[in-house]
Design an enzyme around this catalytic site. Structure first.
Site, PDB file in Angstrom:
ATOM      1  N   ARG A  58     -24.858 -48.584  30.038  1.00  0.00           N
ATOM      2  CA  ARG A  58     -25.016 -47.220  29.565  1.00  0.00           C
ATOM      3  C   ARG A  58     -25.430 -47.250  28.103  1.00  0.00           C
ATOM      4  O   ARG A  58     -25.236 -48.249  27.400  1.00  0.00           O
ATOM      5  CB  ARG A  58     -23.720 -46.436  29.731  1.00  0.00           C
ATOM      6  CG  ARG A  58     -22.560 -46.911  28.883  1.00  0.00           C
ATOM      7  CD  ARG A  58     -21.308 -46.117  29.187  1.00  0.00           C
ATOM      8  NE  ARG A  58     -21.527 -44.701  29.002  1.00  0.00           N
ATOM      9  CZ  ARG A  58     -20.760 -43.746  29.527  1.00  0.00           C
ATOM     10  NH1 ARG A  58     -19.724 -44.080  30.289  1.00  0.00           N
ATOM     11  NH2 ARG A  58     -21.004 -42.482  29.304  1.00  0.00           N
ATOM     12  N   LYS A 115     -18.459 -36.949  28.219  1.00  0.00           N
ATOM     13  CA  LYS A 115     -18.562 -35.517  28.499  1.00  0.00           C
ATOM     14  C   LYS A 115     -17.290 -34.782  28.097  1.00  0.00           C
ATOM     15  O   LYS A 115     -17.334 -33.648  27.608  1.00  0.00           O
ATOM     16  CB  LYS A 115     -18.872 -35.304  29.982  1.00  0.00           C
ATOM     17  CG  LYS A 115     -19.405 -33.915  30.311  1.00  0.00           C
ATOM     18  CD  LYS A 115     -19.970 -33.854  31.721  1.00  0.00           C
ATOM     19  CE  LYS A 115     -21.241 -34.634  31.862  1.00  0.00           C
ATOM     20  NZ  LYS A 115     -21.852 -34.506  33.198  1.00  0.00           N
ATOM     21  N   GLU A 167     -24.548 -34.392  37.504  1.00  0.00           N
ATOM     22  CA  GLU A 167     -23.578 -33.396  37.939  1.00  0.00           C
ATOM     23  C   GLU A 167     -23.686 -32.198  37.004  1.00  0.00           C
ATOM     24  O   GLU A 167     -23.644 -32.373  35.790  1.00  0.00           O
ATOM     25  CB  GLU A 167     -22.165 -33.977  37.880  1.00  0.00           C
ATOM     26  CG  GLU A 167     -21.956 -35.198  38.760  1.00  0.00           C
ATOM     27  CD  GLU A 167     -20.611 -35.851  38.499  1.00  0.00           C
ATOM     28  OE1 GLU A 167     -19.575 -35.180  38.680  1.00  0.00           O
ATOM     29  OE2 GLU A 167     -20.598 -37.027  38.091  1.00  0.00           O
TER      30      GLU A 167
END
Length: 710
Positions: A299, A309, A50
């Site tokens: 992850r 983020k 994104e």
């Protein structure tokens, strides 16, 4: 019929199976046909970031998985591997062209070659048409419930699911409230919903007034099936699509459809998306679309680092670092500027592998991979952080040449070389001299009356005397001795000649003091994560062959030239460098990539004074860390105790509220009077109600985790 070629392993990347994930024969046939290129059935993955921030090392692992490791696990031949690079750009409020451009540059830097680049926004019309199809099939509806009402609706559905999972009757434990489930709009006609949705598309309604929701399953134990939002109104120009749209699809609606339209074989994501596979396959089945396989991997978590983020945005926004490409940042831009090449990062990610096992990787492992790559390639040079001036008083009496040939890389005996010149005045690093060195029998560095070996000179340097300088520091008066019968020194020092170039050296350490930053992460930042030596020196060989010349604007997107500064570490030329090779003017700035990893027995003990100071600082640091751990332990215990308190008893039983209130509402449990019997203000009541609501949501999340087995 299989959607995989015979040569592809069916045992790899296997996860939880679902009925909705099974493709009908007709869809499989169409998929295989679309994925047959020049007679080869290709296997396709996708990398779909994104564009709402800069890519970090976690994205580097995802790139590695999608462009390489997944194919290795699946045993896919190189000629049959395809990966699409897709911008998942569905939220114009958080996205920008800056992020779009940075992601493209990072992908190029990492060396991955996608089959093609796509934007989810390029499919906005197709996605809109699919939304209309759902409406016409009675599987989507336009809703005007507020965010708070939707939260109540989903909370009720979850409570009923938990009751059902515990063998209780949900209609008894948590009866349906028609105002919430099904709600006022869920069972309205396709005609009404189509008309309102077209009105949303035409810009007739304000933001927040309507959403399009998918008609999923409120009886499911999975909250992601509680009628996900598919579209919302946003009057924000899109950084790629422009002003063409004022309704935007959500991530949950978009990525499944785009995966299908692009004929992705494996949709690889991280484990936190595992509970979204129900909604993913529900949507594709509802639209009769091809269903890719999903594989969730763990992850990447690194010690002494944050990869959230939101937290990275705060690091930049709150001025803890100088930007997304600050060398302390775990972003690809930051790592590139720090001197971590694409080869280093990709090798590290490959070693981490692709699996579902959750773990935290030691940051030192990344540093270790860097050393492996840098040691056989970096050109050697000598530098001084905080130079001490040394006058060789018998310089004129020395015999032999004062110019020495040095191999650029120590292990390449037939490789390139450069020269260094011993001058009458040289400079050594301050840590290599101690005024009080004679008092420490374990100190082997330079001291008054003591000797050390001088690198490349082939002889000793003896300090005869020293003078203190005005303003601080010392000047040493030494003799050099390269005679045959000289006493062998116990240590050697590196040095810089009088012709050395001024430079700035930046030493980087862990960004955080604690290996696993907590919710108090901003308080856990390492105050010494960057130490700058503005008056450092480096020997002039570093500017040969334009090694330190400025590279202009394009230099920001490549890693600078790297050096091994002897006894100090590996360093890279920073983009702040303005040195011009032609004129010899301008500033040179170096960033330390990683330190040298020396065997303890071979370390020069000449830094005892520094070590003592470091020891004291480390003790202080340990005390602070211990205190912080105790505080964290107390908070964990308090949090666990808090989870046992019902929302109605929060202000009676929670430790932080003990003794603050005297009268409580008998139904809600909210306080109405303080400890002195004074009635609380409306503002105070509103704040307490908000806290109670937040506590209720925390309890619900904890209940979901417990219901799912941990």
């Amino acid at each position: 019929m299989s959607d995989l070629p015979e040569t592809v392993s069916r045992e790899a990347l296997v996860t939880r199976e679902m009925a909705d994930a099974v493709n009908p024969i007709s869809l499989l046939s169409d998929h295989v046909s679309s994925n047959t290129i020049d007679g080869i059935i290709v296997t396709r993955t996708r990398f779909p970031p994104e564009p709402n921030g800069y890519l970090h090392i976690g994205h580097a692992k995802s790139m590695n998985a999608n462009f390489s490791l997944a194919f290795e696990k699946l045993n896919v031949k190189p000629e049959a591997r395809r990966t699409i690079f897709r911008y998942d750009d569905t939220n114009p409020d958080a996205e920008s062209t800056e992020y779009i451009d940075s992601i493209r540059r990072d992908l190029e830097y990492m060396g991955w070659k996608p089959e093609r680049t796509t934007f989810s926004s390029d499919s906005f019309q197709v996605l809109y048409d699919f939304a209309c199809k759902l409406i016409d099939r009675g599987l989507a509806y336009v809703d005007d419930m507020t965010k708070a009402q939707v939260e109540e609706q989903r909370a009720l559905a979850l409570r009923r699911a938990i009751s059902r999972g515990n063998g209780l009757d949900p209609d008894v434990e948590h009866p349906l409230d028609p105002a919430l489930i099904p709600g006022p709009n869920r069972n309205t006609s396709p005609e009404r919903n189509r008309r309102l949705f077209e009105g949303m598309r035409a810009g007739k309604y304000p933001e927040g007034s309507y959403t399009l929701r998918m008609k999923m399953d409120f009886d499911s134990p999975n909250p992601n099936m509680y009628d996900h939002m598919a579209y919302r109104i946003k009057y924000t120009p899109h950084p790629h699509a422009g002003n063409a749209w004022c309704v935007y699809p959500t991530y949950d609606f978009t990525h499944a459809i785009c995966d299908s339209l692009e004929h992705i074989d494996y949709s690889i994501c991280t484990l936190e998306f595992e509970n979204r596979r129900e909604s993913y396959y529900w949507l594709l089945a509802a639209l009769d679309l091809y269903r890719p396989k999903i594989y969730e991997m763990s992850r990447l978590n690194l010690t002494y680092t944050v990869l959230s983020k939101r937290r990275l945005l705060k690091l930049v926004g709150n001025g803890h670092v100088r930007g997304w490409n600050d060398p302390r940042m775990p972003t690809i831009s930051g790592l590139r500027r720090r001197g971590y090449t694409a080869q280093i990062i990709n090798d590290f990610c490959a070693r981490c592998g692709v699996s579902r096992a959750s773990c935290t990787i030691e940051a030192e492992r990344l540093a270790g991979v860097a050393r492996e790559h840098l040691a056989p390639t970096c050109r050697r040079a000598m530098a001084c952080y905080d130079p001490v001036e040394v006058l060789i008083t018998n310089f004129a009496e020395l015999t032999g040449s004062n110019i020495f040939t040095v191999l650029d890389v120590a292990t390449e005996l037939e490789g390139k070389s450069h020269t260094v010149e011993l001058t009458e005045t040289i400079y050594i690093t301050a840590r290599d001299f101690r005024v009080d060195g004679e008092s420490d029998r374990n100190y082997y560095g330079l001291k008054p009356g003591g000797s050390v070996g001088l690198k490349y000179f082939g002889g000793n340097l003896t300090c005869e005397k020293f003078e203190k300088k005005v303003g601080g520091g010392v000047k040493l008066f030494c003799t050099a001795d390269n005679s045959e019968g000289r006493k062998k020194p116990k240590s050697h020092v590196s040095w810089c000649p009088s012709s050395s170039l001024p430079c700035e050296i930046r030493i980087y350490d862990n960004l955080f003091l604690t290996p696993k930053p907590t919710d108090l992460w901003e308080e856990e930042l390492n105050p010494e994560n960057e130490i700058v030596y503005k008056d450092a020196l480096v020997d002039p060989s570093v500017v040969e062959d334009g090694m330190c010349g400025t590279k202009g604007e394009e230099g920001k997107w490549i890693s600078g030239n790297s050096f091994q500064f002897e006894r100090l570490g590996y360093f890279v030329v920073d983009i702040d460098t303005t040195y011009d090779s032609a004129s010899g003017k301008g500033k040179i700035v170096f960033n330390r990539i990683v330190s040298l990893r020396e065997d303890e027995g071979k370390k020069n003990v000449s830094n005892t004074a520094e070590s003592a100071a470091v020891k004291v600082a480390q003790e202080e640091k340990t005390k602070k860390q211990d205190a912080r751990r105790e505080e964290q332990k107390r908070q964990v215990e308090a949090k666990a105790a808090r989870l046992k308190i019902s929302p109605q008893n929060l202000f009676r039983e929670a430790q932080e509220h003990a003794g603050k209130f005297s009268i409580f509402d008998v139904i809600t449990g909210l306080p109405t009077h303080d400890s002195n019997g004074k009635e609380l203000t409306k503002s105070a009541l509103k704040k307490l109600a908000k806290e109670q609501k937040k506590h209720e949501m925390v309890l619900k999340k904890a209940a979901v985790v417990a219901a799912r087995g941990g």
